[in-house]
Design an enzyme around this catalytic site. Sequence first.
Site, PDB file in Angstrom:
ATOM      1  N   GLY A  69      46.138  40.363  38.978  1.00  0.00           N
ATOM      2  CA  GLY A  69      46.510  40.365  40.317  1.00  0.00           C
ATOM      3  C   GLY A  69      45.205  39.754  41.296  1.00  0.00           C
ATOM      4  O   GLY A  69      45.661  39.009  42.387  1.00  0.00           O
ATOM      5  N   THR A  70      44.180  40.086  41.075  1.00  0.00           N
ATOM      6  CA  THR A  70      42.898  39.611  41.700  1.00  0.00           C
ATOM      7  C   THR A  70      42.981  38.175  41.637  1.00  0.00           C
ATOM      8  O   THR A  70      42.825  37.415  42.630  1.00  0.00           O
ATOM      9  CB  THR A  70      41.545  40.289  41.334  1.00  0.00           C
ATOM     10  OG1 THR A  70      41.784  41.596  41.256  1.00  0.00           O
ATOM     11  CG2 THR A  70      40.735  39.705  41.950  1.00  0.00           C
ATOM     12  N   ASN A 151      48.039  49.567  48.847  1.00  0.00           N
ATOM     13  CA  ASN A 151      47.961  50.182  47.598  1.00  0.00           C
ATOM     14  C   ASN A 151      47.304  51.689  48.102  1.00  0.00           C
ATOM     15  O   ASN A 151      47.438  52.448  47.524  1.00  0.00           O
ATOM     16  CB  ASN A 151      46.833  49.683  46.912  1.00  0.00           C
ATOM     17  CG  ASN A 151      45.595  48.917  47.866  1.00  0.00           C
ATOM     18  OD1 ASN A 151      46.094  48.344  48.569  1.00  0.00           O
ATOM     19  ND2 ASN A 151      44.421  49.177  47.444  1.00  0.00           N
ATOM     20  N   GLN A 179      51.579  45.860  44.402  1.00  0.00           N
ATOM     21  CA  GLN A 179      52.045  47.265  44.545  1.00  0.00           C
ATOM     22  C   GLN A 179      53.400  47.432  44.526  1.00  0.00           C
ATOM     23  O   GLN A 179      54.012  48.398  44.179  1.00  0.00           O
ATOM     24  CB  GLN A 179      51.479  48.057  45.573  1.00  0.00           C
ATOM     25  CG  GLN A 179      49.896  48.470  45.451  1.00  0.00           C
ATOM     26  CD  GLN A 179      49.546  49.444  44.365  1.00  0.00           C
ATOM     27  OE1 GLN A 179      50.341  50.180  43.983  1.00  0.00           O
ATOM     28  NE2 GLN A 179      48.247  49.319  43.899  1.00  0.00           N
ATOM     29  N   SER A 199      50.772  42.026  39.256  1.00  0.00           N
ATOM     30  CA  SER A 199      49.977  42.229  38.144  1.00  0.00           C
ATOM     31  C   SER A 199      50.592  43.098  37.249  1.00  0.00           C
ATOM     32  O   SER A 199      51.178  44.242  37.518  1.00  0.00           O
ATOM     33  CB  SER A 199      48.821  42.895  38.778  1.00  0.00           C
ATOM     34  OG  SER A 199      47.913  43.263  37.696  1.00  0.00           O
ATOM     35  N   HIS A 201      49.757  45.607  34.930  1.00  0.00           N
ATOM     36  CA  HIS A 201      49.515  46.857  34.805  1.00  0.00           C
ATOM     37  C   HIS A 201      49.916  47.563  35.724  1.00  0.00           C
ATOM     38  O   HIS A 201      50.058  49.133  35.489  1.00  0.00           O
ATOM     39  CB  HIS A 201      47.934  47.169  34.344  1.00  0.00           C
ATOM     40  CG  HIS A 201      47.115  46.957  35.490  1.00  0.00           C
ATOM     41  ND1 HIS A 201      46.384  48.048  36.193  1.00  0.00           N
ATOM     42  CD2 HIS A 201      46.722  45.876  36.434  1.00  0.00           C
ATOM     43  CE1 HIS A 201      45.999  47.701  37.162  1.00  0.00           C
ATOM     44  NE2 HIS A 201      45.889  46.535  37.487  1.00  0.00           N
ATOM     45  N   THR A 237      43.873  28.528  27.611  1.00  0.00           N
ATOM     46  CA  THR A 237      44.744  28.936  26.740  1.00  0.00           C
ATOM     47  C   THR A 237      45.650  30.088  27.133  1.00  0.00           C
ATOM     48  O   THR A 237      45.169  30.954  27.749  1.00  0.00           O
ATOM     49  CB  THR A 237      44.363  29.110  25.378  1.00  0.00           C
ATOM     50  OG1 THR A 237      43.739  27.868  25.226  1.00  0.00           O
ATOM     51  CG2 THR A 237      45.432  29.399  24.274  1.00  0.00           C
ATOM     52  N   CYS A 325      33.537  55.121  46.349  1.00  0.00           N
ATOM     53  CA  CYS A 325      32.210  55.852  46.062  1.00  0.00           C
ATOM     54  C   CYS A 325      31.154  54.936  45.488  1.00  0.00           C
ATOM     55  O   CYS A 325      31.048  54.731  44.198  1.00  0.00           O
ATOM     56  CB  CYS A 325      32.307  56.846  45.502  1.00  0.00           C
ATOM     57  SG  CYS A 325      30.946  58.105  45.484  1.00  0.00           S
TER      58      CYS A 325
HETATM   59  N1  PLP Z   1      46.268  43.715  45.052  1.00  0.00           N
HETATM   60  C1  PLP Z   1      46.821  45.014  45.301  1.00  0.00           C
HETATM   61  C2  PLP Z   1      47.420  45.514  46.581  1.00  0.00           C
HETATM   62  C3  PLP Z   1      46.204  45.954  44.356  1.00  0.00           C
HETATM   63  O1  PLP Z   1      46.492  47.340  44.354  1.00  0.00           O
HETATM   64  C4  PLP Z   1      45.419  45.526  43.235  1.00  0.00           C
HETATM   65  C5  PLP Z   1      44.946  46.423  42.164  1.00  0.00           C
HETATM   66  O2  PLP Z   1      44.759  47.704  42.395  1.00  0.00           O
HETATM   67  C6  PLP Z   1      45.044  44.215  43.223  1.00  0.00           C
HETATM   68  C7  PLP Z   1      45.611  43.315  44.012  1.00  0.00           C
HETATM   69  C8  PLP Z   1      44.451  43.792  42.028  1.00  0.00           C
HETATM   70  O3  PLP Z   1      45.235  43.641  40.810  1.00  0.00           O
HETATM   71  P1  PLP Z   1      44.514  43.578  39.414  1.00  0.00           P
HETATM   72  O4  PLP Z   1      43.748  44.960  39.142  1.00  0.00           O
HETATM   73  O5  PLP Z   1      45.393  43.233  38.420  1.00  0.00           O
HETATM   74  O6  PLP Z   1      43.127  42.436  39.613  1.00  0.00           O
END
Ligand code: PLP
Length: 381
Positions: A69-70, A151, A179, A199, A201, A237, A325
């Site tokens: 996702g990042t 999130n 999310q 994302s 996961h 790839t 933290c």
């Molecule tokens: N954006 C949001 C709102 C998220 O909650 C997260 C992960 O917690 C991400 C992006 C990042 O996703 P990833 O963990 O797949 O990089």
Amino acid sequence: MIYLDHSATTAVDQRVVDAMSPYWTQMYGNPSSIYGLGRRAAAALEDARCRVARVLNCQPAEIVFTGCGTESDNLALRGAVLGAAPQGRRHIIITAIEHHAVLHTARELAEHFDCDVTILPVDRQGLVDPAAIAGALRPDTALVSVMYANNEVGTIQPIAEIGAIVRQQGALFHTDAVQAGGHLGLDVQALNVDLLALSAHKFHGPKGVGMLYVRRGARLLPTQTGGSQERGRRSGTENVPYIVGLAHALELAQADRGAESARLLALRERLWAGLAARIPDIELTGHPTRRLAGHLSLIVRGAEAQSLLIALDLAGVAASSGSACASGAPTPSHVLTAMGYDPMDALGALRLTLGRENTEADVDFVIERLPKIVERIRGNQ
Ligand code: PLP
């Protein structure tokens, strides 16, 4: 263990593991290879793309698979800003409660690429005002990025309404739907978005694979160049097993979204009612109704989140807080402070996110244990 941290990540669904399994040792070909093994991998990749596109109500060619996702958020922001630079568009609009994948990328674009960033405030419940977006748009705005669901507090933004406003001005509209992926509708036509990040996961797929929807005609400069995979938008790839897993997990999550949301909402309401009746001086954060069904976030005044999390862990409950933290020094969440919470109160933020495997018995256990934990920690502080 009772797992109440589904916003952090989720267990991979066994059906997803099974769907991925032939692509490790049997159909392991490179999708770019010409021979049968490669063609079979390419077919699996394109099948996954079609299935994701069906969920999003878009064309398969508009789906770009990424590493997380990042990365999807990075590609959306950097790609749009660098793609629009030749037209003199260097302004972007984001909100103060975006995930760091958006916030830090925007900051970097400002520091190193001469990009002008407007960061819009949110109200006490974490909602951004669409009128504020309309007011912030400029002729040189390249991109607006507003997350679909937050999130930390679960608040759901009026994405379709914002998208309609942004479209009138001609800027691109991105939503971080990481999310929302397993819980909310993802029809990109109804949402009026040009870019949408997911994302796997977060919806019972594997970690380390994501995707970005890119509306046809949107100008994006790739952030990763090389062998021109993913129509030149993301070279490298393709991770076929993970992409197959993402598509499978997305279909499964979206198929029982309605029933599962209703179940999670009932569990969340039971949890909140039970805790609110037994713990004095706690407050629900985020919007009371416009929020993800299984998402409960609260502030427990006079009790540090880190102590609560450790005590919960010892009691067999996995939860999290809104505050990161770093080097032992808790810092208040940027989301809660942007919503107007006192930084000291924000240090008592607790996030309990319910998911597929949670039951009423799990909720009742937390209702029974957490009040005692809070009482003890407040007494010690
Ligand atoms: N954006 C949001 C709102 C998220 O909650 C997260 C992960 O917690 C991400 C992006 C990042 O996703 P990833 O963990 O797949 O990089």
